[in-house]
Design an enzyme around this catalytic site. Structure first.
Site, mmCIF file in Angstrom:
data_model
loop_
_atom_site.group_PDB
_atom_site.id
_atom_site.type_symbol
_atom_site.label_atom_id
_atom_site.label_comp_id
_atom_site.label_asym_id
_atom_site.label_seq_id
_atom_site.Cartn_x
_atom_site.Cartn_y
_atom_site.Cartn_z
ATOM 1 N N ILE A 171 0.834 -1.207 0.000
ATOM 2 C CA ILE A 171 0.000 0.000 0.000
ATOM 3 C C ILE A 171 0.872 1.261 0.000
ATOM 4 C CG2 ILE A 171 -1.699 1.303 1.356
ATOM 5 C CD1 ILE A 171 -2.868 -1.400 2.292
ATOM 6 N N ARG A 202 13.223 -0.011 4.645
ATOM 7 C CA ARG A 202 14.319 -0.727 5.313
ATOM 8 C C ARG A 202 15.186 -1.379 4.251
ATOM 9 N NH1 ARG A 202 11.364 -4.273 9.889
ATOM 10 N NH2 ARG A 202 10.214 -4.962 8.057
ATOM 11 N N ASP A 229 13.982 2.675 9.923
ATOM 12 C CA ASP A 229 13.175 1.661 10.593
ATOM 13 C C ASP A 229 12.306 2.431 11.595
ATOM 14 O OD1 ASP A 229 12.255 -0.272 12.510
ATOM 15 O OD2 ASP A 229 13.834 -1.633 11.811
ATOM 16 N N VAL A 230 10.989 2.235 11.536
ATOM 17 C CA VAL A 230 10.106 3.053 12.377
ATOM 18 C C VAL A 230 10.201 2.706 13.870
ATOM 19 C CG1 VAL A 230 8.489 3.590 10.511
ATOM 20 C CG2 VAL A 230 8.025 1.622 12.010
ATOM 21 N N TYR A 276 -2.459 -6.716 16.750
ATOM 22 C CA TYR A 276 -2.617 -5.855 15.568
ATOM 23 C C TYR A 276 -3.831 -4.933 15.717
ATOM 24 C CZ TYR A 276 -3.175 -4.794 10.552
ATOM 25 O OH TYR A 276 -3.301 -4.161 9.328
HETATM 26 N N1 LIG Z 1 -3.235 -5.322 3.169
HETATM 27 C C1 LIG Z 1 -4.318 -5.105 3.856
HETATM 28 O O1 LIG Z 1 -5.364 -5.751 3.639
HETATM 29 C C2 LIG Z 1 -4.367 -4.057 4.915
HETATM 30 C C3 LIG Z 1 -5.590 -3.806 5.506
HETATM 31 C C4 LIG Z 1 -5.684 -2.834 6.484
HETATM 32 C C5 LIG Z 1 -4.564 -2.128 6.851
HETATM 33 N N2 LIG Z 1 -3.365 -2.396 6.273
HETATM 34 C C6 LIG Z 1 -2.229 -1.610 6.715
HETATM 35 O O2 LIG Z 1 -1.643 -0.957 5.631
HETATM 36 C C7 LIG Z 1 -0.248 -0.774 5.871
HETATM 37 C C8 LIG Z 1 0.548 -1.350 4.709
HETATM 38 O O3 LIG Z 1 0.236 -2.728 4.600
HETATM 39 P P1 LIG Z 1 0.597 -3.620 3.339
HETATM 40 O O4 LIG Z 1 -0.556 -4.516 3.122
HETATM 41 O O5 LIG Z 1 1.123 -2.769 2.250
HETATM 42 O O6 LIG Z 1 1.749 -4.513 4.019
HETATM 43 P P2 LIG Z 1 3.090 -5.103 3.416
HETATM 44 O O7 LIG Z 1 2.938 -5.360 1.961
HETATM 45 O O8 LIG Z 1 3.426 -6.214 4.344
HETATM 46 O O9 LIG Z 1 4.124 -3.881 3.599
HETATM 47 C C9 LIG Z 1 4.423 -3.414 4.883
HETATM 48 C C10 LIG Z 1 5.354 -2.233 4.762
HETATM 49 O O10 LIG Z 1 5.688 -1.777 6.090
HETATM 50 C C11 LIG Z 1 7.107 -1.730 6.193
HETATM 51 N N3 LIG Z 1 7.576 -1.965 7.561
HETATM 52 C C12 LIG Z 1 7.240 -2.970 8.395
HETATM 53 N N4 LIG Z 1 7.907 -2.841 9.561
HETATM 54 C C13 LIG Z 1 8.695 -1.744 9.446
HETATM 55 C C14 LIG Z 1 9.614 -1.100 10.291
HETATM 56 N N5 LIG Z 1 9.887 -1.544 11.521
HETATM 57 N N6 LIG Z 1 10.219 0.018 9.838
HETATM 58 C C15 LIG Z 1 9.970 0.485 8.613
HETATM 59 N N7 LIG Z 1 9.117 -0.068 7.744
HETATM 60 C C16 LIG Z 1 8.487 -1.187 8.165
HETATM 61 C C17 LIG Z 1 7.581 -2.841 5.267
HETATM 62 O O11 LIG Z 1 8.949 -2.672 4.988
HETATM 63 P P3 LIG Z 1 9.901 -3.940 4.616
HETATM 64 O O12 LIG Z 1 9.700 -4.182 3.136
HETATM 65 O O13 LIG Z 1 11.251 -3.466 4.972
HETATM 66 O O14 LIG Z 1 9.426 -5.092 5.448
HETATM 67 C C18 LIG Z 1 6.663 -2.604 4.077
HETATM 68 O O15 LIG Z 1 7.113 -1.519 3.306
HETATM 69 C C19 LIG Z 1 0.047 -1.458 7.197
HETATM 70 O O16 LIG Z 1 0.052 -0.515 8.245
HETATM 71 C C20 LIG Z 1 -1.113 -2.410 7.344
HETATM 72 O O17 LIG Z 1 -1.365 -2.721 8.681
HETATM 73 C C21 LIG Z 1 -3.239 -3.347 5.313
#
Ligand SMILES: NC(=O)c1ccc[n+]([C@@H]2O[C@H](COP(=O)([O-])OP(=O)(O)OC[C@H]3O[C@@H](n4cnc5c(N)ncnc54)[C@H](OP(=O)(O)O)[C@@H]3O)[C@@H](O)[C@H]2O)c1
Length: 236
Positions: free
Chosen positions: A16, A36, A50-51, A142
């Protein structure tokens, strides 16, 4: 046409966050992403951070400020899951998820608020989740971290609302990314059945909502929780 802003998106190397960065670039903004590893989309500045580490966040902001100017729009998107039933969830599973999802937002927004106060302008955008308000078995860690972002945005609205800063939450439903690809097939099918729209969402749909909240047209919206979930969380 909205005013071009300097935007920082956390976790902009995939999922996202990547789509959010693409959308802000397409709308003519100056965009930086934290990663990261890997990189943000074309046209963005990638800074390593890193957050969970304040010093790396501070260094990332300093670079962005030098290259693109003070951050006017911050999108706290980086997030993780470590699912498991409460009875089996370790303390580390709980605290590490809360520290990334909620603590990460705290560190990033705190660092951004300095420049926003000075500029008397800012848009704080927190990426929560439908499960923050709806609940989800196996996601006590979560869901707690995501629900807390609502209190965060509303408190910040009361603190900084008079200084031209808005703070809003976007609560995506089931969006097709690596995070949801990791779910079991029966869990995915279960979600699909409960989504009134009858389909999963796309990262671009979340990104467009966030870009609109950062636009001039959304100046009077603050402390809101905007669902992008095809109706999954209605009424919550
Ligand atoms: N997908 C869904 O259905 C969904 C639904 C509701 C909410 N969300 C929220 O939307 C956001 C993005 O989700 P996504 O689906 O795109 O997930 P994703 O594909 O797993 O990507 C997660 C992102 O967060 C980064 N991240 C994780 N831990 C970190 C840290 N300690 N420091 C810096 N960056 C970090 C990851 O970086 P790395 O590549 O380095 O790991 C990656 O860029 C999240 O907050 C998630 O909870 C997602």
């Amino acid at each position: 046409m909205t005013t071009p802003r300097t935007v920082l998106v956390t976790g902009g190397n995939r999922g996202i966050g990547y789509a959010i960065a693409e959308e802000f670039v397409a709308q003519g903004h100056r965009v930086a992403v934290t990663a990261r590893s890997g990189e943000g989309p074309a046209g963005t500045l990638t800074v390593v951070a890193d957050v969970t580490d304040s010093a790396s966040i501070d260094a990332a902001f300093t670079t962005v400020e030098a290259e693109l100017g003070p951050v006017e729009v911050v999108v706290a998107n980086a997030g993780v899951t470590k699912d498991g039933l409460l009875m089996r969830m370790t303390e580390d599973d709980f605290t590490s998820v809360v520290d990334t999802n909620l603590g990460g937002a705290f560190r990033v927004v705190k660092r951004a608020s300095k420049g926003m106060l000075k500029a008397r302008f800012g848009r704080v955008l927190l990426v929560s989740s439908v499960v923050g308000l709806y609940g989800s078995p196996g996601q006590v860690n979560y869901a707690s971290s995501k629900a807390a972002l609502v209190g965060f945005a509303r408190s910040l609205t009361r603190e900084l609302g008079g200084r031209g800063v808005t703070a809003n939450v976007v609560a995506p439903g089931f969006i097709e990314t690596d995070m949801t690809a990791a779910l079991a097939d029966d869990q995915k099918a279960g979600y699909l059945q409960s989504i009134p729209a009858g389909r999963y969402g796309s990262s671009a749909e979340v990104a467009k909502t966030l870009a609109w909240l950062a636009s001039d047209d959304a100046a009077y919206i603050s402390g809101a929780v905007i669902p992008v979930d095809g109706g999954l969380g209605m009424g919550h």
